[in-house]
Enzyme design. Structure first.
Site, short mmCIF file in Angstrom:
data_model
loop_
_atom_site.label_atom_id
_atom_site.label_comp_id
_atom_site.label_asym_id
_atom_site.label_seq_id
_atom_site.Cartn_x
_atom_site.Cartn_y
_atom_site.Cartn_z
N ASP A 78 -3.35 -8.05 7.53
CA ASP A 78 -2.87 -7.16 8.69
C ASP A 78 -2.59 -5.83 8.04
O ASP A 78 -2.26 -5.55 7.00
CB ASP A 78 -1.75 -7.76 9.29
CG ASP A 78 -1.12 -7.17 10.57
OD1 ASP A 78 -2.11 -6.28 11.14
OD2 ASP A 78 0.02 -6.86 10.43
N ASP B 29 -0.47 -2.64 9.94
CA ASP B 29 0.85 -2.21 10.08
C ASP B 29 1.97 -3.42 10.01
O ASP B 29 1.86 -4.45 10.55
CB ASP B 29 1.05 -1.99 11.54
CG ASP B 29 -0.17 -0.73 11.97
OD1 ASP B 29 -0.80 -0.26 10.96
OD2 ASP B 29 -0.38 -0.49 13.13
N ASP C 44 2.55 -9.91 9.32
CA ASP C 44 4.07 -9.81 9.54
C ASP C 44 4.41 -10.58 10.67
O ASP C 44 5.57 -10.52 11.31
CB ASP C 44 4.59 -8.51 9.41
CG ASP C 44 3.95 -7.59 10.83
OD1 ASP C 44 2.84 -7.61 10.95
OD2 ASP C 44 4.72 -6.76 11.54
#
EC number: 3.1.3.15
Length: 375
Positions: A8, A10, A128
């Site tokens: 991922d 961001d 995240d």
């Protein structure tokens, strides 16, 4: 085959701001520890693919130009440190669109799912959010959720790199034929221990020498047609053990590859030691072993035996076991022995092999020990 870490963007590669959009240069900050972790994974043979949801990218709410500048700078920073991404996959939909290309959906992964050169067993997803873990589950790969104040998680980049790059080298092989049923479980990084049952106690004892002196954990269970002959049990055990070693080694990154003695001084060279192998004495007997995990199996055995068998193991099957081991493991082995006592000679062969294995199996970083790019 190549393992891939799908990542991922961001909150995983770069810090996620309160408004969840990195649309200005001043918002660009790398996540702690990401560069050394990716370098370690790169050196362990991993490729990297970014998979990111960018809500409404290209719309008035999130103009493409606002995204392109910071994203290009991020990629340039990583590239300057030797980290290159194989692909950047971006979903531009809104959450309410329920697009199949939006994580945790795997619509963006069609080309990768058709790629037979990907090592999916070693591949992983790092993100995240819980949706990144769901994405990993949908791909049937391991998922890691970075620890963040917004979404929780249990991992940092250092721990992820250690888990993937320094994974224990283990294998379980089960071989079934009309003549034998054999199960081998091996851990090249486990505490030295052995549980061996083949129905041939002396052969068991020799296999225990491999575990002890190679410094590995080894379990072998073999049931064969001993009422006919010992040949099938000993041969197939060598094949199953060799296959287990080969599987546990994986792509062989970081291994010593070769097993041999340190250079000897001129006055220390005599007899079999002159071959430069791992030389081992056992009373009047001397055995020497040199090996190479080249992927090109070849076995050279030099030595003779007077007795027909030692214990319940026919001596003619001693070199045959080593040839079977080489054939299945992809190992090149030169093994020589001389002496007077056949028991000592057989045991010295197994111990010399084991000590050479110990050296060849040791890991020294993550570099592949070959200029060919593959072993």
């Amino acid at each position: 085959m190549t393992p891939i870490v799908f990542i991922d963007r961001d909150g995983t590669l770069i810090e996620e701001p309160p408004d969840f959009q990195i649309d200005a240069y001043e918002k660009l900050r790398l996540v702690n520890g990401v560069i050394p972790a990716l370098l370690k994974l790169r050196d362990a043979g991993y490729h990297f693919v970014i998979v990111t949801n960018q809500d409404g990218l290209g719309s008035p709410a999130y103009p493409q130009a606002s995204f392109d500048g910071p994203n290009a700078l991020m990629l340039q920073i990583f590239s300057s440190q030797g980290i290159v991404f194989r692909d950047v996959l971006i979903d531009r939909s809104w959450p309410t669109d329920n697009a199949p290309t939006r994580k945790p959906g795997i619509g963006l992964m069609v080309a990768y799912l058709q790629d037979r050169d990907i090592d999916w067993a070693r591949s992983a997803m790092v993100g995240d959010r819980p949706t990144d873990l769901q994405f990993a589950e949908n791909l049937n790969i391991r998922g890691f959720q970075l620890r963040t104040p917004q979404f929780g998680g249990d991992w940092d980049w250092d721990g992820i790199a250690h888990t993937l790059a320094d994974a224990p080298r283990r294998a379980v092989v089960q071989r079934h034929t009309k003549e034998t049923t054999i199960r081998v479980e091996i851990d090249l990084d486990g505490a030295p221990q052995a549980r061996i049952t083949t129905g041939l106690p002396f052969f068991d004892h020799m296999l225990e020498q491999i575990a002890k002196h190679a410094g590995i954990s080894l379990q072998i269970s073999a049931v064969g047609d001993l009422h006919i002959d010992e040949h099938h049990t000993i041969e197939d055990t060598g094949l199953a053990l060799g296959q287990a070693v080969r599987q546990a080694l994986g792509d062989k990154r970081g291994i010593g590859r070769y097993g041999f003695d340190p250079p000897q001084l001129p006055w220390q060279v005599s007899g079999a030691a002159a071959h430069g192998g791992f030389t081992l004495p056992m009373d009047e007997t001397q055995a020497s072993a040199v090996l190479d995990f080249s992927g090109r199996p070849y076995c050279v055995f030099e030595g003779t035996f007077v007795r027909e068998r030692v214990g319940d193991m026919p001596t003619e099957l001693v070199p045959h076991f080593f040839r079977s081991l080489c054939d299945a493991s992809g190992m090149n082995l030169h093994l020589s022995v001389h002496g007077d006592n056949d028991h000592h000679k057989v045991e010295a062969c197994f111990k010399a092999l084991a000590r050479a294995l110990r050296q060849a199996l040791q890991r020294h970083g993550h570099v592949l020990p070959s200029t060919k790019g593959a072993l």
